[in-house]
Design a protein around this motif. Sequence first.
Motif, PDB file in Angstrom:
ATOM      1  N   UNK A 120      -7.657  14.899  -5.624  1.00  0.00           N
ATOM      2  CA  UNK A 120      -8.878  14.198  -5.208  1.00  0.00           C
ATOM      3  C   UNK A 120      -8.858  12.754  -5.677  1.00  0.00           C
ATOM      4  N   UNK A 121      -8.408  12.526  -6.922  1.00  0.00           N
ATOM      5  CA  UNK A 121      -8.355  11.165  -7.470  1.00  0.00           C
ATOM      6  C   UNK A 121      -7.346  10.336  -6.700  1.00  0.00           C
ATOM      7  N   UNK A 122      -6.176  10.921  -6.430  1.00  0.00           N
ATOM      8  CA  UNK A 122      -5.130  10.195  -5.711  1.00  0.00           C
ATOM      9  C   UNK A 122      -5.589   9.816  -4.311  1.00  0.00           C
ATOM     10  N   UNK A 123      -6.295  10.707  -3.632  1.00  0.00           N
ATOM     11  CA  UNK A 123      -6.731  10.447  -2.261  1.00  0.00           C
ATOM     12  C   UNK A 123      -7.872   9.437  -2.181  1.00  0.00           C
ATOM     13  N   UNK A 124      -8.773   9.472  -3.158  1.00  0.00           N
ATOM     14  CA  UNK A 124      -9.978   8.646  -3.068  1.00  0.00           C
ATOM     15  C   UNK A 124      -9.924   7.369  -3.898  1.00  0.00           C
ATOM     16  N   UNK A 125      -9.125   7.371  -4.946  1.00  0.00           N
ATOM     17  CA  UNK A 125      -9.059   6.191  -5.818  1.00  0.00           C
ATOM     18  C   UNK A 125      -7.676   5.566  -5.816  1.00  0.00           C
ATOM     19  N   UNK A 126      -6.661   6.415  -5.773  1.00  0.00           N
ATOM     20  CA  UNK A 126      -5.296   5.913  -5.811  1.00  0.00           C
ATOM     21  C   UNK A 126      -4.577   6.395  -7.066  1.00  0.00           C
ATOM     22  N   UNK A 127      -3.292   6.145  -7.117  1.00  0.00           N
ATOM     23  CA  UNK A 127      -2.497   6.571  -8.265  1.00  0.00           C
ATOM     24  C   UNK A 127      -2.198   5.383  -9.179  1.00  0.00           C
ATOM     25  N   UNK A 128      -1.846   5.718 -10.411  1.00  0.00           N
ATOM     26  CA  UNK A 128      -1.524   4.701 -11.407  1.00  0.00           C
ATOM     27  C   UNK A 128      -0.186   5.051 -12.031  1.00  0.00           C
ATOM     28  N   UNK A 157      -0.069   3.504 -26.336  1.00  0.00           N
ATOM     29  CA  UNK A 157       1.019   4.250 -25.712  1.00  0.00           C
ATOM     30  C   UNK A 157       0.529   5.491 -24.973  1.00  0.00           C
ATOM     31  N   UNK A 158      -0.529   6.104 -25.491  1.00  0.00           N
ATOM     32  CA  UNK A 158      -0.994   7.374 -24.926  1.00  0.00           C
ATOM     33  C   UNK A 158      -1.952   7.206 -23.762  1.00  0.00           C
ATOM     34  N   UNK A 159      -2.822   6.200 -23.833  1.00  0.00           N
ATOM     35  CA  UNK A 159      -3.855   6.046 -22.808  1.00  0.00           C
ATOM     36  C   UNK A 159      -3.290   5.830 -21.403  1.00  0.00           C
ATOM     37  N   UNK A 160      -2.290   4.932 -21.212  1.00  0.00           N
ATOM     38  CA  UNK A 160      -1.746   4.761 -19.858  1.00  0.00           C
ATOM     39  C   UNK A 160      -1.159   6.050 -19.286  1.00  0.00           C
ATOM     40  N   UNK A 161      -0.525   6.860 -20.145  1.00  0.00           N
ATOM     41  CA  UNK A 161       0.046   8.125 -19.677  1.00  0.00           C
ATOM     42  C   UNK A 161      -1.054   9.100 -19.277  1.00  0.00           C
ATOM     43  N   UNK A 162      -2.144   9.082 -20.012  1.00  0.00           N
ATOM     44  CA  UNK A 162      -3.269   9.942 -19.672  1.00  0.00           C
ATOM     45  C   UNK A 162      -3.877   9.532 -18.329  1.00  0.00           C
ATOM     46  N   UNK A 163      -4.041   8.221 -18.138  1.00  0.00           N
ATOM     47  CA  UNK A 163      -4.596   7.722 -16.870  1.00  0.00           C
ATOM     48  C   UNK A 163      -3.686   8.096 -15.704  1.00  0.00           C
ATOM     49  N   UNK A 164      -2.359   7.996 -15.924  1.00  0.00           N
ATOM     50  CA  UNK A 164      -1.416   8.377 -14.865  1.00  0.00           C
ATOM     51  C   UNK A 164      -1.565   9.847 -14.507  1.00  0.00           C
ATOM     52  N   UNK A 165      -1.697  10.708 -15.514  1.00  0.00           N
ATOM     53  CA  UNK A 165      -1.848  12.141 -15.252  1.00  0.00           C
ATOM     54  C   UNK A 165      -3.117  12.423 -14.455  1.00  0.00           C
ATOM     55  N   UNK A 166      -4.215  11.751 -14.838  1.00  0.00           N
ATOM     56  CA  UNK A 166      -5.481  11.943 -14.122  1.00  0.00           C
ATOM     57  C   UNK A 166      -5.365  11.453 -12.688  1.00  0.00           C
ATOM     58  N   UNK A 167      -4.659  10.332 -12.495  1.00  0.00           N
ATOM     59  CA  UNK A 167      -4.546   9.760 -11.149  1.00  0.00           C
ATOM     60  C   UNK A 167      -3.733  10.643 -10.204  1.00  0.00           C
ATOM     61  N   UNK A 168      -2.967  11.592 -10.749  1.00  0.00           N
ATOM     62  CA  UNK A 168      -2.171  12.489  -9.915  1.00  0.00           C
ATOM     63  C   UNK A 168      -2.968  13.686  -9.424  1.00  0.00           C
ATOM     64  N   UNK A 169      -4.190  13.858  -9.911  1.00  0.00           N
ATOM     65  CA  UNK A 169      -5.057  14.912  -9.388  1.00  0.00           C
ATOM     66  C   UNK A 169      -5.321  14.598  -7.915  1.00  0.00           C
TER      67      UNK A 169
END
Length: 221
Positions: free
Chosen positions: A168-176, A154-166
């Motif tokens: 640099x991450x959103x621009x170069x890797x994409x969002x989750x 339950x926690x890991x997907x939410x953590x990945x989503x938060x990281x993907x909103x950074x």
Amino acid sequence: MFQSVRQRKRRRGMKKVKAGDGHLLKNYRLWHIFTHSLFHITITSENNEKTYYALKSRYFAEDSSVDLYLNRKHIAYSTLPATIPIKDGIIEVKSGGSGINSIQYITDKKTTFSVSPDKRSIRGVRMWLHKSYPMVSSLMAGVAIVILLMSIALSLPQLIESISKIPWVAENIGTFQSPFTLSIWMNVAIGIAGAIAATERALMLRSHWLIDMETAGWGEN
């Protein structure tokens, strides 16, 4: 390969060991369950000579460490994780977010022996329950593992989503987008349940990646 990596880690651990100050170990009392853990091992040599060792680890210390006593005299200490050389072998102590989760005596011949918690400590009571009521103990272990798995799921997907909103991450890797959207209080409850489950496993000295993953963000022993 793995053996050589393990040996290098142990050599690095030995370099952290400092000499003790010689004070005597006090008897473990009931109120000490709130301050420190205590472990014992008596080693019998080939000529039937017995040597008693004890290890003490304080709770809520700024730097998690373990103290080693030889026949109740303080002879060494080390920060955790620790690899402490003794006669004819080493005592290896591993730790995670929930404190000590593995402790063993390894002889020079690579034979491994358990180091037992004091019977009056929390770990000692948990071990007594395991030996006296194995079915109850197994049920507790199973529930703890299920809670750990659910907490991570339950926690890991939410953590990945938060990281993907950074940015640099959103621009170069994409969002989750996490499939779970839980309230703050629900996440707090999941965190507490996971911490309790991880502590239950650590009380049994069951070192596992689930424990370290779940407790990565909260204090050590």
